[in-house]
Design a protein around this motif. Structure first.
Motif, PDB file in Angstrom:
ATOM      1  N   GLN A  97       0.849  -1.179   0.000  1.00 53.03           N
ATOM      2  CA  GLN A  97       0.000   0.000   0.000  1.00 53.03           C
ATOM      3  C   GLN A  97       0.886   1.231   0.000  1.00 53.03           C
ATOM      4  O   GLN A  97       1.891   1.288   0.712  1.00 53.03           O
ATOM      5  N   GLN A 102      -3.551   0.877  -3.263  1.00 52.28           N
ATOM      6  CA  GLN A 102      -3.101  -0.477  -3.007  1.00 52.28           C
ATOM      7  C   GLN A 102      -2.444  -1.057  -4.254  1.00 52.28           C
ATOM      8  O   GLN A 102      -2.852  -0.783  -5.374  1.00 52.28           O
ATOM      9  N   GLY A 173      -7.721   1.544  -2.337  1.00 54.35           N
ATOM     10  CA  GLY A 173      -8.133   0.393  -1.543  1.00 54.35           C
ATOM     11  C   GLY A 173      -9.625   0.143  -1.554  1.00 54.35           C
ATOM     12  O   GLY A 173     -10.072  -0.961  -1.264  1.00 54.35           O
TER      13      GLY A 173
END
Length: 191
Positions: A97, A102, A173
């Protein structure tokens, strides 16, 4: 030390017999701006893996960095090794990350249904194999070592042209692996 640091409006530097990481932590906890270290390093008293002043100073700098949480827990990785750790397809694995983005690894087999992401852009980097990225206005073949960015709102359909295509994804993410499509390949939790 704490009382002196609290009473003085200027930076306080502590000196004297600092020869362990625990003593450095006490100096920091007291609020000192820094400390001197001489005799401990010159006499080889600081716990270090290497002998001599350079080894002593390296150990002190490492311990100060660790105390200040300036040590990276990450080590380099190769994509080849990372992809060898799993075999399932269409199940992105989080490999790292960077802020809110991500780095995901996925093995693609066959094709997915048409999809788009309302807010998230995606980057597809092909590590191994070939990827056909279908768009409503064209098809793009992405070879190993190439990447393609799919902006949010753009309908796309990834297709593996070889048996299995290994793809590194860079996306927020919050990105669902199937975008707006709600087919059987949708994953709620990734790991």
């Amino acid at each position: 030390m704490k009382a002196v640091c609290a009473a003085v409006s200027k930076p306080v530097y502590i000196a004297g017999s600092i020869d362990t990481p625990e003593q450095i932590a006490v100096v920091k906890e007291a609020g000192a701006a820094g400390f001197t270290i001489g005799t401990a390093a010159l006499d080889g008293k600081y716990p270090a893996q290497e002998d001599g002043v350079p080894g002593q100073l390296a150990a002190i700098l490492r311990d100060v960095a660790a105390l200040n949480k300036h040590i990276s827990p990450f080590h380099k990785k190769t994509l080849t090794n990372a992809f060898q750790r799993f075999s399932d397809t269409w199940t992105p694995k989080i490999a790292g990350q960077v802020n809110d983005m991500q780095i995901k690894l996925a093995k693609i087999e066959g094709e997915l249904s048409w999809r788009f992401h309302k807010k998230e852009d995606e980057l597809f980097f092909v590590h191994k194999g070939r990827l056909l990225m279908k768009f409503r206005d064209r098809d793009e073949i992405v070879e190993a070592g190439e990447f393609i960015v799919v902006p949010h709102g753009v309908e796309h359909r990834p297709v593996a042209l070889d048996d299995i295509c290994e793809v590194m994804l860079l996306e927020p993410g919050t990105t669902a692996n199937t975008g707006t499509a709600t087919d059987a390949r949708r994953i709620a939790e990734r790991g």
